[in-house]
Design a protein around this motif. Structure first.
Motif, PDB file in Angstrom:
ATOM      1  N   ALA A 243      -4.457  -4.106   0.854  1.00 27.05           N
ATOM      2  CA  ALA A 243      -4.448  -5.470   1.350  1.00 27.05           C
ATOM      3  C   ALA A 243      -2.941  -6.055   1.006  1.00 27.05           C
ATOM      4  CB  ALA A 243      -5.557  -6.393   0.865  1.00 27.05           C
ATOM      5  N   LEU A 244      -2.467  -6.739   1.961  1.00 27.31           N
ATOM      6  CA  LEU A 244      -1.225  -7.578   1.666  1.00 27.31           C
ATOM      7  C   LEU A 244      -1.087  -8.552   0.465  1.00 27.31           C
ATOM      8  CD1 LEU A 244       1.934  -7.557   2.454  1.00 27.31           C
ATOM      9  CD2 LEU A 244       1.014  -9.379   4.006  1.00 27.31           C
ATOM     10  N   SER A 245      -2.489  -9.157   0.507  1.00 29.38           N
ATOM     11  CA  SER A 245      -2.316 -10.294  -0.316  1.00 29.38           C
ATOM     12  C   SER A 245      -3.970 -10.407  -0.892  1.00 29.38           C
ATOM     13  CB  SER A 245      -1.620 -11.657   0.003  1.00 29.38           C
ATOM     14  OG  SER A 245      -2.333 -11.948   1.280  1.00 29.38           O
ATOM     15  N   GLU A 246      -4.222 -10.689  -2.116  1.00 32.09           N
ATOM     16  CA  GLU A 246      -5.445 -11.105  -2.403  1.00 32.09           C
ATOM     17  C   GLU A 246      -5.602 -11.934  -3.392  1.00 32.09           C
ATOM     18  OE1 GLU A 246      -8.234  -7.122  -1.631  1.00 32.09           O
ATOM     19  OE2 GLU A 246      -7.034  -7.380  -3.540  1.00 32.09           O
ATOM     20  N   LEU A 247      -6.412 -13.080  -3.676  1.00 32.68           N
ATOM     21  CA  LEU A 247      -6.666 -13.828  -4.712  1.00 32.68           C
ATOM     22  C   LEU A 247      -7.996 -13.668  -5.344  1.00 32.68           C
ATOM     23  CD1 LEU A 247      -5.273 -17.192  -3.178  1.00 32.68           C
ATOM     24  CD2 LEU A 247      -4.201 -15.761  -4.940  1.00 32.68           C
TER      25      LEU A 247
ATOM     26  N   TYR B 252       1.554   6.493   2.639  1.00 32.05           N
ATOM     27  CA  TYR B 252       2.714   5.860   2.159  1.00 32.05           C
ATOM     28  C   TYR B 252       3.737   5.736   3.425  1.00 32.05           C
ATOM     29  CZ  TYR B 252       6.781   3.508   0.075  1.00 32.05           C
ATOM     30  OH  TYR B 252       7.970   2.824  -0.305  1.00 32.05           O
ATOM     31  N   GLN B 253       3.745   6.916   3.872  1.00 33.04           N
ATOM     32  CA  GLN B 253       4.830   7.162   5.068  1.00 33.04           C
ATOM     33  C   GLN B 253       4.216   6.379   6.098  1.00 33.04           C
ATOM     34  OE1 GLN B 253       7.739   8.838   4.890  1.00 33.04           O
ATOM     35  NE2 GLN B 253       7.247   9.067   2.835  1.00 33.04           N
ATOM     36  N   TYR B 254       2.865   6.232   6.498  1.00 37.45           N
ATOM     37  CA  TYR B 254       2.322   5.238   7.437  1.00 37.45           C
ATOM     38  C   TYR B 254       2.659   3.740   7.098  1.00 37.45           C
ATOM     39  CZ  TYR B 254      -1.220   2.751  10.200  1.00 37.45           C
ATOM     40  OH  TYR B 254      -1.600   2.041  11.109  1.00 37.45           O
ATOM     41  N   ILE B 255       2.442   3.617   5.840  1.00 38.21           N
ATOM     42  CA  ILE B 255       2.914   2.084   5.451  1.00 38.21           C
ATOM     43  C   ILE B 255       4.287   1.893   5.944  1.00 38.21           C
ATOM     44  CG2 ILE B 255       2.864   0.513   3.532  1.00 38.21           C
ATOM     45  CD1 ILE B 255       0.601   1.845   2.375  1.00 38.21           C
TER      46      ILE B 255
ATOM     47  N   LYS C 180       6.383  -6.644   5.164  1.00 38.55           N
ATOM     48  CA  LYS C 180       6.778  -5.399   4.513  1.00 38.55           C
ATOM     49  C   LYS C 180       5.462  -5.032   3.634  1.00 38.55           C
ATOM     50  CE  LYS C 180      10.030  -3.707   0.852  1.00 38.55           C
ATOM     51  NZ  LYS C 180      11.241  -4.239   0.106  1.00 38.55           N
ATOM     52  N   HIS C 181       4.737  -4.404   3.930  1.00 38.76           N
ATOM     53  CA  HIS C 181       3.303  -3.884   3.219  1.00 38.76           C
ATOM     54  C   HIS C 181       3.482  -2.793   2.075  1.00 38.76           C
ATOM     55  CE1 HIS C 181       0.300  -5.413   6.105  1.00 38.76           C
ATOM     56  NE2 HIS C 181       1.379  -5.461   6.753  1.00 38.76           N
ATOM     57  N   THR C 182       4.608  -2.468   1.721  1.00 35.63           N
ATOM     58  CA  THR C 182       5.108  -1.762   0.498  1.00 35.63           C
ATOM     59  C   THR C 182       5.153  -2.752  -0.667  1.00 35.63           C
ATOM     60  OG1 THR C 182       7.385  -1.939   1.129  1.00 35.63           O
ATOM     61  CG2 THR C 182       6.159   0.057   1.660  1.00 35.63           C
ATOM     62  N   LYS C 183       5.266  -4.078  -0.304  1.00 36.47           N
ATOM     63  CA  LYS C 183       5.285  -5.334  -1.190  1.00 36.47           C
ATOM     64  C   LYS C 183       3.928  -6.075  -1.118  1.00 36.47           C
ATOM     65  CE  LYS C 183       8.075  -8.700  -2.903  1.00 36.47           C
ATOM     66  NZ  LYS C 183       9.397  -9.851  -2.952  1.00 36.47           N
ATOM     67  N   LEU C 184       3.217  -5.861  -2.314  1.00 41.41           N
ATOM     68  CA  LEU C 184       1.972  -6.661  -2.123  1.00 41.41           C
ATOM     69  C   LEU C 184       1.965  -7.738  -3.174  1.00 41.41           C
ATOM     70  CD1 LEU C 184      -0.242  -3.561  -2.490  1.00 41.41           C
ATOM     71  CD2 LEU C 184       0.685  -4.624  -0.356  1.00 41.41           C
ATOM     72  N   HIS C 185       0.995  -8.614  -3.001  1.00 45.77           N
ATOM     73  CA  HIS C 185       0.749  -9.771  -3.699  1.00 45.77           C
ATOM     74  C   HIS C 185      -0.641 -10.160  -4.149  1.00 45.77           C
ATOM     75  CE1 HIS C 185       4.649 -10.468  -1.716  1.00 45.77           C
ATOM     76  NE2 HIS C 185       4.146 -10.084  -0.418  1.00 45.77           N
ATOM     77  N   ARG C 186      -0.793 -10.562  -5.483  1.00 48.99           N
ATOM     78  CA  ARG C 186      -1.971 -10.522  -5.786  1.00 48.99           C
ATOM     79  C   ARG C 186      -2.148 -11.669  -6.783  1.00 48.99           C
ATOM     80  NH1 ARG C 186      -2.637  -7.346  -2.552  1.00 48.99           N
ATOM     81  NH2 ARG C 186      -3.617  -5.400  -2.851  1.00 48.99           N
ATOM     82  N   GLY C 187      -3.263 -12.689  -6.895  1.00 52.48           N
ATOM     83  CA  GLY C 187      -3.695 -13.740  -7.780  1.00 52.48           C
ATOM     84  C   GLY C 187      -4.994 -12.812  -8.552  1.00 52.48           C
ATOM     85  N   VAL C 188      -4.578 -12.605  -9.829  1.00 53.69           N
ATOM     86  CA  VAL C 188      -5.598 -11.516 -10.502  1.00 53.69           C
ATOM     87  C   VAL C 188      -6.280 -12.303 -11.799  1.00 53.69           C
ATOM     88  CG1 VAL C 188      -3.800 -10.472 -11.761  1.00 53.69           C
ATOM     89  CG2 VAL C 188      -6.199  -9.263 -11.596  1.00 53.69           C
ATOM     90  N   CYS C 189      -7.365 -12.398 -11.705  1.00 50.07           N
ATOM     91  CA  CYS C 189      -8.064 -12.620 -13.309  1.00 50.07           C
ATOM     92  C   CYS C 189      -7.765 -11.674 -14.337  1.00 50.07           C
ATOM     93  CB  CYS C 189      -9.444 -13.006 -12.984  1.00 50.07           C
ATOM     94  SG  CYS C 189     -10.362 -13.535 -14.485  1.00 50.07           S
ATOM     95  N   GLY C 190      -6.690 -11.777 -14.947  1.00 51.01           N
ATOM     96  CA  GLY C 190      -6.284 -10.702 -15.838  1.00 51.01           C
ATOM     97  C   GLY C 190      -6.954 -10.597 -17.127  1.00 51.01           C
ATOM     98  N   SER C 191      -7.638 -11.307 -17.479  1.00 51.99           N
ATOM     99  CA  SER C 191      -8.585 -11.552 -18.738  1.00 51.99           C
ATOM    100  C   SER C 191      -9.966 -10.415 -18.214  1.00 51.99           C
ATOM    101  CB  SER C 191      -8.994 -12.816 -19.218  1.00 51.99           C
ATOM    102  OG  SER C 191      -9.399 -13.547 -18.005  1.00 51.99           O
TER     103      SER C 191
END
Length: 645
Positions: free
Chosen positions: A34-38, A67-70, A82-93
């Motif tokens: 997924a490109l971005s997830e929260l 990866y070649q497909y991406i 640019k699907h090789t660069k992903l963005h996340r909002g993660v509950c790190g704890s």
């Protein structure tokens, strides 16, 4: 028997090829991460030691088929993220073992999160993380209390509100006879400003009445474009909605709707030039006029800007929270506190777009620079009247050549293509085309100058008493002006699917938006002479007049409305045609509702004070000049029409 053997052999070979094809291309869009997830923001921060982080990371390049497909999919950068660069909002704890010591988003935090994502990405997709950056981390107790500047701005805004209410109450209880009284107090009288907002169009009469509706229509279309940009910038659960929009005929129109801003430049050029031409009939137009005109303009524009900017850098960040709140609302607070002066001097378009305070106000800088250049041009024409046609024609040619040469030698993209997905996500930062061709003065000079030429032509028509209302040529041109304008929006529809040559890009950038501007000039002249009842009715309808008058405030406020809405979203936004329309409708309604008090309490009083400080003698002269207007066209004082938008 031989034919059976041959059949089996062919079947085996074809089957083997199909198997190889399946091995090489077993992927589709949903095979990619997924490109971005929260992660759920509120659920995460219920615990006192919770840490929630916003991160961006790049995938490690390798030779794996996925990866070649991406990589191949992302190479179509004009329409794909640019699907090789992903963005996340993660509950790190909860998901990555972080604790409060990681809340400062240090290098240790980045290393821990990289190790965490490396594990999950490799387990799910067989890919690895190359690099990771942490934007910021949120905890349960990271609320920033109001500081000294917050209280200072708050006190000033409260004082402004009390002045408005006090003057309004005085006017209500002790209304002066014949509405005459202290002009400074009346400037802050809400009743008077409300009356002017509702009935100003009818009172002003005529020839510029169409501009109010054009302002409203233009602002609504800009809000449609910015709503799509909001979806493209945010954490959208289905980014293919934006990517597929470039292939959708109707949605793709929105990505060239940016040319509608030329309506503002055409109107600004027309009103500025017409006002000065009328002014020069009864006044000496000298170099002293130039600084006075600029000061007059600054006082007209700046009060509303200062209020919106003051709120953005102080109290708006305290209105909410969310995973992206610091990225969009908090970031604007920082930009406004450090770069406020760029807006105060009305030169924001000269600085990097990604660092602007109120980036939507780039238009004010561009328009101010063109205003100054046009003042000098008109001064030359006034000093040497016979130079009018040669000077105006030369400027028109120069204003077309400059963007052509700039685009060609700088190898800029077509402006339409500059609104590609990854650029939207970067807020157009480091986008040379957007900076040099879209928001620059030279990129919009031709459209502004076409407005100046239209004013010069219309003023000459009045002086010579040309009866253009009966011209069949003007009626035909007026009728086709809207289809031609719509056609310019369609131009370059295929440019998101191929790479344009430098020459093609240069031609597109120098002509596309200016064909639209020319169509709008014809539309304006046709409205003045009432050449088509349907068109005229569409822009002189009464309810549109007050909406047009508050469109300047809507322009200043709408980005803040979008930012606060996006910043407080707890989960990724799922985009569909319906949700996009609802977002658009909600943003339009909210923006104009909030624009009303800004207009009544700030913009309208500032306009009245401007007339008191700069206008009495000028208005008297202009009323005398307006008496010369051609019979059959409603008289109007040009000073009643704002040139700010």
């Amino acid at each position: 028997m031989w034919w059976f053997v041959l059949y089996c052999a062919v079947t085996l070979v074809l089957g083997d090829n199909d198997t190889k094809r399946d091995i090489l291309e077993p992927f589709d869009y949903y095979s990619m991460p997924a490109l971005s997830e929260l992660d759920d923001y509120d659920l995460c921060l219920r615990k006192p030691d919770a840490v929630y982080c916003i991160v961006d990371f790049e995938l490690l390049e390798d030779e794996t088929p996925l990866y070649q497909y991406i990589k191949n999919f992302s190479s179509l950068s004009y329409k794909n993220y640019k699907h090789t660069k992903l963005h996340r909002g993660v509950c790190g704890s909860q998901n990555c073992g972080l604790n409060l010591t990681h809340a400062n988003a240090s290098e240790i935090t980045a290393v821990s999160l990289k190790r965490c994502f490396n594990t999950t990405i490799h387990q799910s997709y067989g890919l690895q993380v190359d690099s990771l950056s942490v934007r910021y981390c949120k905890t349960q107790n990271d609320y920033i209390p109001p500081d000294f500047l917050d209280y200072i701005i708050g006190a000033l805004l409260l004082l402004l509100l009390l002045v408005n209410l006090g003057c309004s109450a005085y006017y209500f209880f002790w209304q002066p006879e014949d509405d005459e009284g202290n002009r400074y107090m009346l400037a802050f009288c809400v009743q008077k400003n409300w009356k002017a907002l509702k009935y100003g169009g009818s009172a002003e009469g005529g020839i510029f009445k169409c501009f109010q509706a054009m302002r409203f229509y233009t602002m609504v279309m800009i809000l449609g474009l910015h709503s799509m940009i909001f979806i493209g910038y945010g954490y959208t659960e289905n980014p293919d909605f934006i990517e597929n929009s470039y292939d959708d005929f109707f949605k793709s129109l929105l990505f060239n709707a940016r040319i509608i801003v030329q309506i503002f430049f055409v109107m600004g050029g027309f009103l500025m030039a017409y006002k000065m031409l009328v002014y020069a009939e009864t006044h000496q137009f000298t170099l002293k006029t130039v600084p006075m005109a600029i000061v007059n303009r600054w006082f007209r524009l700046m009060p509303a800007v200062l209020v919106v900017m003051g709120l953005a850098m102080t109290w708006v960040p305290h209105l909410g929270s969310g995973p992206m709140w610091d990225a969009v609302v908090g970031r604007e607070r920082e930009m406004c506190r450090s770069n406020w002066w760029q807006l105060v001097i009305l030169m924001p378009n000269l600085f990097p777009f990604e660092h602007l305070c109120l980036p939507q106000a780039w238009y004010l800088g561009t328009d101010t620079q063109l205003f100054f250049v046009t003042l000098i041009i008109l001064l030359i024409i006034w000093r040497w009247p016979k130079s009018g046609v040669p000077v105006l024609s030369s400027v028109m040619v120069i204003s077309l050549i400059i963007p052509f040469l700039q685009s060609y030698f700088m190898n800029l993209l077509p402006i339409r293509v500059s609104l590609f997905p990854e650029s939207i996500r970067d807020i157009f930062g480091y986008n040379e085309t957007f900076y040099h061709a879209y928001v620059s003065a030279q990129g919009n000079w031709a459209g502004y100058h076409l407005g100046v030429l239209t004013a010069w032509f219309y003023h000459k028509a009045q002086t010579k008493k040309w009866d253009l209302g009966e011209s069949w040529l003007l009626k035909i041109l007026f009728l086709i002006s809207i289809p031609v304008a719509a056609g310019t929006v369609l131009m370059g529809w295929d440019l998101h699917h191929r790479e344009a040559s430098a020459f093609e890009s240069a031609v597109f950038n120098s002509l596309n938006q200016n064909f639209f501007a020319l169509a709008m000039c014809v539309f304006i002249i046709g409205n003045f002479y009432k050449c088509n009842r349907i068109y005229v009715g569409a822009v002189e309808w009464g309810p549109l007049q007050p909406l047009g008058r508050i469109s300047y405030c809507a322009m200043l406020l709408h980005a803040t409305v979008l930012r606060t809405y996006g910043g407080q979203l707890r989960r990724s936004f799922y985009a569909t045609d319906y949700t996009a329309i609802m977002l658009f409708a909600g943003i339009v309604c909210t923006t104009y509702i909030l624009s009303l008090p800004l207009h009544l309490f700030v913009e309208a009083p500032a306009c009245q004070l401007q007339k008191i400080l700069f206008g009495p003698k000028r208005q008297t002269k202009e009323r005398e000049a307006n008496a010369k207007v051609k019979p059959g066209i409603s008289n109007v004082s040009v000073s009643t029409v704002s040139t700010h938008i």
